[in-house]
Design an enzyme around this catalytic site. Structure first.
Site, PDB file in Angstrom:
ATOM      1  N   LYS A 116       0.803  -1.217   0.000  1.00  0.00           N
ATOM      2  CA  LYS A 116       0.000   0.000   0.000  1.00  0.00           C
ATOM      3  C   LYS A 116       0.837   1.269   0.000  1.00  0.00           C
ATOM      4  O   LYS A 116       0.443   2.288  -0.572  1.00  0.00           O
ATOM      5  CB  LYS A 116      -0.954  -0.020   1.189  1.00  0.00           C
ATOM      6  CG  LYS A 116      -2.061  -1.064   1.056  1.00  0.00           C
ATOM      7  CD  LYS A 116      -2.960  -1.077   2.265  1.00  0.00           C
ATOM      8  CE  LYS A 116      -4.190  -1.947   2.030  1.00  0.00           C
ATOM      9  NZ  LYS A 116      -3.885  -3.306   1.645  1.00  0.00           N
ATOM     10  N   GLY A 164      -8.963  -7.092   2.674  1.00  0.00           N
ATOM     11  CA  GLY A 164     -10.082  -7.788   3.280  1.00  0.00           C
ATOM     12  C   GLY A 164     -10.378  -7.380   4.704  1.00  0.00           C
ATOM     13  O   GLY A 164     -10.970  -8.137   5.470  1.00  0.00           O
ATOM     14  N   HIS A 208     -16.985   4.627   1.648  1.00  0.00           N
ATOM     15  CA  HIS A 208     -16.097   3.774   0.840  1.00  0.00           C
ATOM     16  C   HIS A 208     -16.680   3.681  -0.566  1.00  0.00           C
ATOM     17  O   HIS A 208     -17.707   3.043  -0.783  1.00  0.00           O
ATOM     18  CB  HIS A 208     -15.997   2.391   1.488  1.00  0.00           C
ATOM     19  CG  HIS A 208     -15.102   1.440   0.759  1.00  0.00           C
ATOM     20  ND1 HIS A 208     -13.967   0.912   1.337  1.00  0.00           N
ATOM     21  CD2 HIS A 208     -15.152   0.920  -0.493  1.00  0.00           C
ATOM     22  CE1 HIS A 208     -13.376   0.104   0.460  1.00  0.00           C
ATOM     23  NE2 HIS A 208     -14.093   0.100  -0.656  1.00  0.00           N
ATOM     24  N   ARG A 297      -7.753  -8.140  -8.356  1.00  0.00           N
ATOM     25  CA  ARG A 297      -8.505  -9.397  -8.482  1.00  0.00           C
ATOM     26  C   ARG A 297      -9.974  -9.066  -8.657  1.00  0.00           C
ATOM     27  O   ARG A 297     -10.375  -7.900  -8.614  1.00  0.00           O
ATOM     28  CB  ARG A 297      -8.319 -10.234  -7.220  1.00  0.00           C
ATOM     29  CG  ARG A 297      -8.685  -9.462  -5.945  1.00  0.00           C
ATOM     30  CD  ARG A 297      -8.699 -10.327  -4.718  1.00  0.00           C
ATOM     31  NE  ARG A 297      -8.747  -9.580  -3.480  1.00  0.00           N
ATOM     32  CZ  ARG A 297      -9.833  -9.028  -2.955  1.00  0.00           C
ATOM     33  NH1 ARG A 297     -10.994  -9.121  -3.601  1.00  0.00           N
ATOM     34  NH2 ARG A 297      -9.792  -8.370  -1.812  1.00  0.00           N
TER      35      ARG A 297
END
Length: 633
Positions: A116, A164, A208, A297
């Site tokens: 990140k 996640g 988000h 992904r």
């Protein structure tokens, strides 16, 4: 085109990929661990290969075994799904080196976005706005604490290799920083093998927002619009929708263009998601939306994008991996209606969302609700069927419930109806919690942030006490159906009775509360339930109440008398006390790990640890007594 595909995953996403592959005429190969020998994805695939013991670290995370399975079965390509090895650049490279097709982005793209801190710097160079924070190499506690003080609390600690929702901690005050940093690093090390972190300023009214992007080997990159994933618990998404409520066309254009720039900056191929954090204190504005990370992904929530665009993203993945260009150009993509997805997990909201394992004796997800409500399209992506077990080894997802309608209001109403009719027993699920969330006025109005669940707290936790109507329905079901062995849903309308042998009274017990109910005094109530030979289960708003004949003892050790019980099967990863130690109410006694999540067990009151039966690295069963705290006189 690929003719044979191995899916390096399990559960819901493996079943999802198999479904599209079969529709395209592509043969499928499943892989499975000991725990998954009879799993739905194994039953659904054309072939299946055993790859090891139940723990993921000994099966689904061993790339060599997966590549060997592909070679053994003649599969040409490997699709990683999400989770496990899906964002592991070394595994992607190993697949290519083995002469196989990798259904995903190039390894260099995964590496570029995998850490990140490096990804944020890359985005800054590409002109994509990023959240203020610290990306430095100095990872000492002292330096990180100093930087957190400079940024200003609250701050967010994030694992640089995370994803996640793992390896993330919000810190509200300086005195909590060191402890939260330690916990974050431990979780990051266990989940990703890397305990380095970065710091970000905590946005106080955050939403988000993420954009689905897709690239191919011909230099094309398109976006498929945005999703709103603001409804989160512990940084893990719970309900997602597309498009984002309150997103105007000008802001959408700017944020989607930034996402395309981000994908092009890493020469991206395949499906990917650019995640942004929006400061929604003044609504959604392009100058208040910042890059967070890229997921290289397919996302769990991809169905809502598929529903509003009419695109099968898995089909696109297989076509692009085969060398074809993206099937549609940007100006051929448009938004049609509104879609909402709810993640259905085997976890108990009333017990702090602890995982709930066991066999799904009853599982009715009402796949045919579209026959009841013609307004919406109902889609269910499930990884289990009735009779299947929920394993303690993996993510406890049961299914994803997706509703697509012409507008958000209708979609919400029909998702609420879908959740209301669910029948899941004896495994507990988060369905009652989801039902309360989608019914809440703030969610209905779109006035939500990522703190929605935390802010409402117990307001969203389902009531554990059955209502008088629940007792009445249980009595009627017990009286009318105690001899009925049919497993069909039991529905009773007010005043309705089958021709079963009549009994005048019935004793019912619910969690130690027993009642004798007179047939003639039981009010006529509507509802539905299910029964076994000695129990009646009343389903209500996604949850259930279980009633038995007669009395049932409830005497057992609990935190109320100082016995600290394991709330679920798991592994003890830290023990903070010793026998004879004095503790204060709320002090951490030990940490239990289950399903990749940490659960701290704390002292219920001031006292002394008189017994300690748990040790670090021990595997414990549910309700095992781990230690005993004797209260201070």
């Amino acid at each position: 085109m690929i003719s044979k595909l191995l899916i390096a995953n399990r559960g819901e996403i493996a079943c999802r990929i198999i479904r599209t592959a079969r529709a395209m005429g592509v043969a499928t190969v499943a892989v499975y661990s000991d725990a998954d020998a009879k799993a739905l994805h194994v039953r659904s695939a054309d072939e299946a290969v055993h790859i090891g013991p139940s723990p993921a670290a000994e099966s689904y995370l061993i790339g060599e075994k997966i590549i060997a399975a592909a070679k053994e079965t003649g599969a040409e390509a490997i699709h990683p799904g999400y989770g496990f090895l899906s964002e592991n650049a070394d595994f992607a490279q190993a697949v290519l080196d083995a002469g196989l097709i990798w259904v995903g982005p190039k390894p260099d793209s995964i590496r570029a976005m995998g850490l990140k801190d490096a990804a944020k710097q890359l985005m800054m160079d590409a002109g994509v706005p990023v959240t203020p924070g610290y990306l430095g190499e100095d990872q000492s506690v002292e330096r990180l604490s100093k930087e957190a003080d400079a940024i200003g609390y609250p701050v967010l600690i994030k694992a640089v290799a995370g994803g996640g929702g793992k390896g993330m901690r919000k810190v509200d005050a300086s005195e909590n920083f060191a402890a939260d940093l330690e916990s974050c690093r431990r979780e990051a090390k266990a989940s990703f093998g890397n305990d380095e972190v970065l710091l970000e300023k905590w946005i106080t009214s955050p939403r988000h927002i993420e954009v689905q992007v897709f690239g191919d080997s011909h230099g094309n990159v398109v976006h498929l619009f945005e999703r709103d994933c603001s409804l989160q618990r512990r940084h893990q998404k719970v309900i997602e929708e597309a498009p984002a409520p309150g997103m105007d066309e000008a802001t959408r254009t700017q944020i989607c263009a930034a996402a395309v720039r981000a994908a092009k900056a890493v020469d991206y191929e395949g499906a990917g998601t650019i995640e942004f954090i929006a400061d929604a204190s003044e609504g959604l504005r392009a100058d208040r939306i910042f890059f967070m990370e890229m997921n290289t992904r397919l996302q769990v929530e991809h169905p809502v994008t598929e529903e509003i665009t009419g695109v099968d993203l898995v089909e696109w993945q297989l076509r692009v991996a085969s060398g074809e260009p993206i099937p549609l150009k940007q100006d051929e993509l448009s938004i049609n209606g509104h879609a909402i997805e709810a993640r259905l997990y085997a976890e108990d909201p009333a017990k702090g969302f602890l995982p709930s394992t066991g066999r799904l004796v009853r599982l009715d997800l009402n796949q045919d609700c579209k026959d009841i409500w013609s307004r919406s399209a109902i889609r269910i992506d499930a990884g289990v069927e009735e009779g299947d077990p929920v394993s303690p080894f993996y993510d406890p997802m049961i299914a994803k419930l997706v509703v697509h309608s012409e507008d958000r209001k209708t979609a919400l109403e029909d998702l609420s109806g879908q959740l209301h009719l669910l029948e899941i027993w004896p495994v507990r699920s988060n369905a009652p919690f989801l039902y309360k969330a989608v019914e809440h006025d703030d969610f209905v109005s779109g006035a939500i942030t990522t703190s929605f669940i935390e802010r409402l707290g117990d307001e969203l936790i389902p009531n554990e006490t059955p209502s008088e109507d629940d007792w009445a329905l249980a009595a009627r079901l017990m009286l009318e159906f105690e001899e009925d062995d049919d497993d069909e849903k039991l529905e009773i309308a007010a005043g309705f009775r089958l021709n079963a042998e009549r009994r005048e009274t019935v004793w019912l017990d619910h969690n130690g509360e027993a009642r004798e109910l007179d047939r003639h005094k039981v009010p006529g109530v509507g509802g539905f339930g299910w029964h076994t030979t000695d129990k009646v289960i009343v389903f209500a708003d996604g949850g259930y109440f279980e009633f038995e004949h007669g009395f049932r003892s409830t005497g057992h050790a609990s935190a109320a008398d100082g016995a600290i019980l394991a709330p679920m099967p798991g592994k003890v990863i830290a023990v903070d006390v010793s026998e004879g130690q004095t503790v204060k109410a709320g002090d951490r006694l030990m940490v239990l790990e289950a399903m990749k999540m940490e659960h701290a067990l704390t002292a219920p009151f001031d006292g002394t640890v008189t017994e300690l039966s748990a040790s670090k690295d021990a595997q414990v069963q549910v309700e095992a007594v781990l230690c005993v705290v004797e209260p201070t006189e």
